[in-house]
Write an enzyme that holds these catalytic residues in place. Sequence first.
Site, PDB file in Angstrom:
ATOM      1  N   ARG A  30      14.921 -95.409  67.651  1.00 43.50           N
ATOM      2  CA  ARG A  30      14.297 -96.055  66.504  1.00 43.50           C
ATOM      3  C   ARG A  30      14.202 -97.566  66.661  1.00 43.50           C
ATOM      4  O   ARG A  30      14.367 -98.309  65.714  1.00 43.50           O
ATOM      5  CB  ARG A  30      15.064 -95.741  65.220  1.00 43.50           C
ATOM      6  CG  ARG A  30      15.153 -94.265  64.893  1.00 43.50           C
ATOM      7  CD  ARG A  30      15.861 -94.090  63.585  1.00 43.50           C
ATOM      8  NE  ARG A  30      15.944 -92.692  63.235  1.00 43.50           N
ATOM      9  CZ  ARG A  30      16.527 -92.250  62.140  1.00 43.50           C
ATOM     10  NH1 ARG A  30      17.054 -93.074  61.286  1.00 43.50           N
ATOM     11  NH2 ARG A  30      16.572 -90.976  61.873  1.00 43.50           N
ATOM     12  N   GLY A 157      20.099 -86.275  55.455  1.00 40.28           N
ATOM     13  CA  GLY A 157      19.974 -86.396  56.899  1.00 40.28           C
ATOM     14  C   GLY A 157      19.060 -87.553  57.256  1.00 40.28           C
ATOM     15  O   GLY A 157      18.921 -88.514  56.499  1.00 40.28           O
ATOM     16  N   CYS A 158      18.442 -87.474  58.401  1.00 43.17           N
ATOM     17  CA  CYS A 158      17.549 -88.525  58.891  1.00 43.17           C
ATOM     18  C   CYS A 158      16.482 -88.869  57.857  1.00 43.17           C
ATOM     19  O   CYS A 158      15.752 -88.002  57.389  1.00 43.17           O
ATOM     20  CB  CYS A 158      16.891 -88.048  60.180  1.00 43.17           C
ATOM     21  SG  CYS A 158      15.494 -89.046  60.728  1.00 43.17           S
ATOM     22  N   PHE A 159      16.387 -90.147  57.493  1.00 37.05           N
ATOM     23  CA  PHE A 159      15.434 -90.498  56.436  1.00 37.05           C
ATOM     24  C   PHE A 159      13.982 -90.473  56.878  1.00 37.05           C
ATOM     25  O   PHE A 159      13.088 -90.451  56.042  1.00 37.05           O
ATOM     26  CB  PHE A 159      15.787 -91.806  55.730  1.00 37.05           C
ATOM     27  CG  PHE A 159      16.002 -93.036  56.595  1.00 37.05           C
ATOM     28  CD1 PHE A 159      15.570 -93.136  57.897  1.00 37.05           C
ATOM     29  CD2 PHE A 159      16.662 -94.135  56.046  1.00 37.05           C
ATOM     30  CE1 PHE A 159      15.766 -94.286  58.653  1.00 37.05           C
ATOM     31  CE2 PHE A 159      16.859 -95.296  56.790  1.00 37.05           C
ATOM     32  CZ  PHE A 159      16.415 -95.362  58.094  1.00 37.05           C
ATOM     33  N   CYS A 161      12.837 -87.856  58.302  1.00 43.24           N
ATOM     34  CA  CYS A 161      12.537 -86.458  57.978  1.00 43.24           C
ATOM     35  C   CYS A 161      12.454 -86.236  56.476  1.00 43.24           C
ATOM     36  O   CYS A 161      11.542 -85.558  55.991  1.00 43.24           O
ATOM     37  CB  CYS A 161      13.610 -85.558  58.568  1.00 43.24           C
ATOM     38  SG  CYS A 161      14.024 -85.901  60.298  1.00 43.24           S
TER      39      CYS A 161
END
Length: 319
Positions: A30, A157-159, A161
């Site tokens: 990222r 979880g992963c922002f 997613c």
Amino acid sequence: MSALCDTMSASLTSLAPVARAHVGLAGRGRVPRGSRLRPPAALALVGAGSCLLARSFVGGSLGVSTGTGRGSRLPALALVGAGSCLLARSFVGGSLGVSTGTGRGGQLARAFFGGSPSGRDTPIPEAPASDARHFLTGNPMYPPWPAGMEEAMFGMGCFWCSENLYMAKEGIYSSQVGYAGGESNNPSYQDVCTGMSGHNEVVRIVYDPKVITYGDLLKVFWERHDPTTKNQQGGDRGTQYRSGIYYYTEAQKQLAEATRDKYQSELEATKAAGGRKISTEIVPAPTFFYAEGYHQQYDAKPGSRRYCGLSPTGATLPA
């Protein structure tokens, strides 16, 4: 040990191209193109930690874990430089698995960052500009919102997613990803990656309740991630991946708790989560701090890496 260090040198040479492939907007690290962070910084492995890392290569798995499992036996992994956490994130869930988990090794590894990040008094420079517009809706990224709009905040979880699940739905006026629930103000992604700031990766949703209800949003929340795996979604591990509903009103709280109980009953009836209990925290909405601009609406932007670490249970929320 000298033989292991020789192995380490050779391994780092071969690893450098892999790191370059992973660290960047196209990888799990990222890091945006043009960022000041460069792979050499992410590969700054020094002192005894370099030799210790070699031990993980000897086993053939190339798997360094500072959580549980074989790699946790490493006394410490001296990852230094601003990019080291990002390099670690790029390998989470893959064969090159570096995890800042909750075991003893994770605590030791995090100690190299110098303790809990202190935050800052002003927003991070990389936050969206005050006049930024949502990539899909074209609406503002900052309040005040139009009359009648309401807010919701979720951690699942992963922002990347979680925002992707909501941002294109009818009735969504705007959405933003950021950090919430930690111990300092205005954290950066690097701060959150240390595992010491206490923040969660969250999505804040601005929606029109006449078009899409809070109940509709909760249905997506429960069904599209695993609320039973504490501090984990798939290969993403850490407190920043905990499941959380952050309510703005008493009505939101009551509906969140009611749907939690319904979903728990469904999990037990279907055995969808292997008998695990829901670990979702349901607490008042904490202060929302904007994440870096390159995280916002990430999945909607050209060239984004198609990634989703969410792990739904397969159960549906009863009506």
